[in-house]
Design an enzyme around this catalytic site. Structure first.
Site, short mmCIF file in Angstrom:
data_model
loop_
_atom_site.label_atom_id
_atom_site.label_comp_id
_atom_site.label_asym_id
_atom_site.label_seq_id
_atom_site.Cartn_x
_atom_site.Cartn_y
_atom_site.Cartn_z
N ASN A 1 0.96 -1.15 0.07
CA ASN A 1 0.02 0.01 -0.14
C ASN A 1 0.81 1.22 0.00
O ASN A 1 0.58 2.14 -0.81
CB ASN A 1 -0.88 0.16 1.30
CG ASN A 1 -2.13 -0.71 1.10
OD1 ASN A 1 -2.31 -1.58 0.09
ND2 ASN A 1 -3.16 -0.81 1.88
N ARG B 1 -10.83 -4.62 -14.38
CA ARG B 1 -9.57 -5.39 -14.01
C ARG B 1 -10.07 -6.89 -14.04
O ARG B 1 -11.23 -7.20 -13.60
CB ARG B 1 -9.04 -5.12 -12.26
CG ARG B 1 -8.58 -3.65 -11.93
CD ARG B 1 -8.20 -3.52 -10.51
NE ARG B 1 -8.12 -2.08 -10.25
CZ ARG B 1 -6.98 -1.41 -10.22
NH1 ARG B 1 -6.29 -1.91 -11.29
NH2 ARG B 1 -7.15 -0.25 -9.72
N ARG C 1 -5.55 1.81 -12.77
CA ARG C 1 -4.20 2.21 -12.37
C ARG C 1 -3.46 0.88 -12.22
O ARG C 1 -3.93 -0.18 -11.40
CB ARG C 1 -4.17 2.93 -11.11
CG ARG C 1 -2.87 3.10 -10.46
CD ARG C 1 -2.40 4.50 -10.43
NE ARG C 1 -3.15 5.45 -10.18
CZ ARG C 1 -2.96 6.70 -10.62
NH1 ARG C 1 -2.26 6.98 -11.65
NH2 ARG C 1 -4.00 7.54 -10.32
N HIS D 1 -15.78 3.13 -14.76
CA HIS D 1 -15.66 2.22 -13.50
C HIS D 1 -16.71 1.50 -13.11
O HIS D 1 -16.84 0.53 -12.28
CB HIS D 1 -15.39 3.51 -12.50
CG HIS D 1 -14.80 2.69 -11.13
ND1 HIS D 1 -15.16 2.01 -9.97
CD2 HIS D 1 -13.38 2.31 -10.97
CE1 HIS D 1 -14.20 1.58 -9.43
NE2 HIS D 1 -13.09 1.65 -9.99
N TYR E 1 -12.92 -9.70 -2.05
CA TYR E 1 -13.45 -8.62 -1.83
C TYR E 1 -14.82 -8.69 -1.49
O TYR E 1 -15.68 -9.48 -2.32
CB TYR E 1 -13.06 -7.68 -3.15
CG TYR E 1 -11.76 -7.48 -3.41
CD1 TYR E 1 -10.79 -7.52 -2.53
CD2 TYR E 1 -11.47 -6.92 -4.63
CE1 TYR E 1 -9.42 -7.42 -2.68
CE2 TYR E 1 -10.09 -6.63 -4.98
CZ TYR E 1 -8.94 -6.82 -3.93
OH TYR E 1 -7.65 -6.40 -4.19
#
Length: 566
Positions: free
Chosen positions: A52, A382, A412, A442, A475
């Protein structure tokens, strides 16, 4: 103070985005320090704080540095200018790094030793037998891969790549006792395993050593005509926050590929060195890399703690890990009917990772094979390394179906991956779109158009998470499968907006950012505030990655002061 007299836009009411992000990293670090959590999970948490922080420097700190270089003086919503933020970040990140390493050396290493695993911190601590093994390993496995680099009048200081681990050395010609000190270095190859397990000792305990220690121990073999005066690992972080002039870019794909190459050579914004580094060596690195004292981090321990994620994979320590969780099947799909029949029965809500992501993959795979499916449209932000969804989309395109895919090239650190997928899909015959100028796409939408007995029907999957079958096991995200006509109309409108210029007059169910979502959210927040003022029950529940929108934050403050439970 009366609600009407309050200034909800006062900068004192806002937390700076970067400081908030660092607080989040401290929270993850607290998990690594929590002795009630299984030991190997704590290693994982410490590794996450390290990766991170790398991204934080490459993107957030880099962006602030760019603002300072450009003379940008406007304060953020918390009232801080870029240079003020950099000072605060410098103090906080040094504090974070100190805590990371005291957690590693004072808490985790002793706990690992108690469990029969020793990490050899310095190669000088090896026994004679272990030293012999390490030296043999170096000669056989490591030496052939290394490229030693000397710096002299004919060989300039080498270009050091972003995030690579390197060993810098001061060397002196053997035949010149008072000869001048020269700089030399070698990159620790990322193609080799960073963790090397040593042969098991008589006590049955296990030991590992890090690759850079093995190289440092044998560095004399790389510079045979020289005496090694000192050698220390170092690592740099470069500015990876590239700006693309999309308006002038003739080909976005080519432009991003060019920028990806530049990412390796951006301005150095952080230099990590061993705490006991030779000061003469540090001075050379400082001058050559052009870094100020505030960007130097002297580390008491191994550089780049992300190796702990690999340590988690060591076999034989399952009792020190959380038992793996198996995502549960979706009740609405636990029958022999095909996926289309099940969606026709009613909307299906999916809750990942508690429920399996398989139905989403199966929807696209079934659509690719079904002769009645005419078109598949999907957004990809992604995806995983060997994505079954991309494979199914390619198969559908090859079978002659209309396949339209929006691949977001500005995701990113996934830019390279996404370029590979985009090219693969184009090759298969899919129509690939690269997002809208100036915006990131997104949304996560998949639309399947199918011919059925009663006409054309549209099946839609809407999700909060990426179409990534790997991260869907980790997630927390929601998804919905529906064939409700109004969702189908809206999904079609979204894809028409992304691929062309058509904007619907009205939306049935969806609120799309950046034009409609904020106004919809503000309307709902203000509705709850009005309910609270009328003495009615008022409640807002919200879940998000981060919240940076000043208008939404101010509206939430106002609603809270009006008595809304948030």
């Amino acid at each position: 103070m009366a609600e009407s007299a309050m200034n909800f836009e006062d900068p004192k009411n806002y937390v700076n985005r970067e400081m908030s992000w660092l607080e989040f990293d401290f929270r993850i670090l607290n998990e690594a320090r929590d002795k009630t959590i299984p030991l190997f999970e704590r290693l994982k948490f410490l590794s996450i704080t390290a990766s991170n922080l790398d991204e934080f420097f490459m993107v957030r700190v880099a962006s602030l540095k760019d603002q300072v270089h450009a003379g940008y003086k406007k304060p953020d919503i918390a009232g801080l200018r870029a240079e003020e933020q950099l000072v605060l970040i410098g103090e906080k990140t040094h504090e974070l790094v100190d805590l990371q390493y005291s957690t590693y050396s004072r808490s985790l290493l002793p706990a690992l030793r108690q469990q029969g695993l020793t990490v050899v911190w310095e190669h000088e601590d090896l026994t004679a037998a272990e030293g012999k093994f390490v030296d043999r390993y170096f000669q056989k496995e490591v030496y052939p891969v290394l490229t030693p680099m000397a710096v002299d009048s004919s060989r300039p200081f080498p270009l050091i790549r972003n995030k690579t681990l390197n060993i810098a050395a001061l060397v002196q010609k053997k035949d010149e006792e008072d000869g001048e000190l020269e700089f030399a270095m070698v990159q620790v190859p990322s193609v080799l395993p960073r963790i090397i397990e040593l042969p098991q000792g008589k006590d049955g305990g296990r030991k590992v050593i890090l690759l850079e220690e093995v190289i440092e121990r044998n560095i004399k073999d790389l510079f045979l005509n020289y005496r090694i005066v000192s050698a220390h690992p170092f690592r740099i972080m470069r500015n990876a926050d590239f700006a693309i002039d999309e308006e002038d870019a003739e080909d976005l794909l080519e432009e991003i590929q060019k920028q990806l190459k530049k990412r390796q050579w951006g301005e150095v914004i952080r230099l990590e060195v061993e705490e006991k580094v030779d000061k003469r060596l540090l001075k050379i690195l400082k001058n050559e890399l052009e870094v100020g004292d505030e960007a130097i981090y002297e580390i008491d321990g191994p550089l780049d703690l992300t190796f702990l994620m690999k340590m988690y994979g060591l076999v034989g320590f399952d009792h020190l890990k959380v038992a793996p969780y198996t995502p549960q099947p979706v009740p609405a799909l636990m029958n022999d009917d095909d996926i289309f029949t099940n969606i026709r029965k009613g909307d299906i809500l999916l809750h990942h990772p508690y429920q399996t992501f398989d139905p989403v993959v199966k929807l696209i795979q079934a659509a690719a094979k079904d002769p009645d499916v005419l078109a598949i449209k999907q957004t990809l932000y992604r995806v995983s390394g060997h994505s079954p969804i991309v494979a199914a989309l390619a198969e559908a395109a090859e079978a002659g179906k209309q396949v339209s895919v929006l691949v977001e090239l500005k995701a990113r650190f996934d830019e390279e991956n996404n370029i590979i997928w985009a090219k693969k899909l184009e090759k298969a015959g899919a129509h690939v779109i690269y997002g809208l100028v100036g915006l990131k796409t997104h949304c996560k939408i998949a639309l399947v158009v199918r011919r059925e007995e009663d006409g054309i029907r549209r099946y839609v999957h809407l999700g909060t998470g990426n179409y990534n079958d790997s991260t869907a096991k980790l997630y927390t995200d929601c998804g919905m499968m529906t064939c409700h006509p109004q969702y189908g109309e809206d999904a079609t409108a979204v894809f028409n907006m992304l691929s062309g210029y058509s904007e619907p007059a009205t939306w049935n169910k969806l609120a799309v950012a950046p034009l409609w979502l904020r106004s919809r959210c503000l309307k709902m927040i203000r509705r709850e505030a009005a309910h609270a003022r009328e003495g009615r029950e008022a409640h807002i529940k919200a879940k998000m990655n981060s919240l940076c929108d000043k208008e939404i934050i101010a509206a939430l403050y106002e609603a809270s002061c009006a008595g809304v439970k948030i």
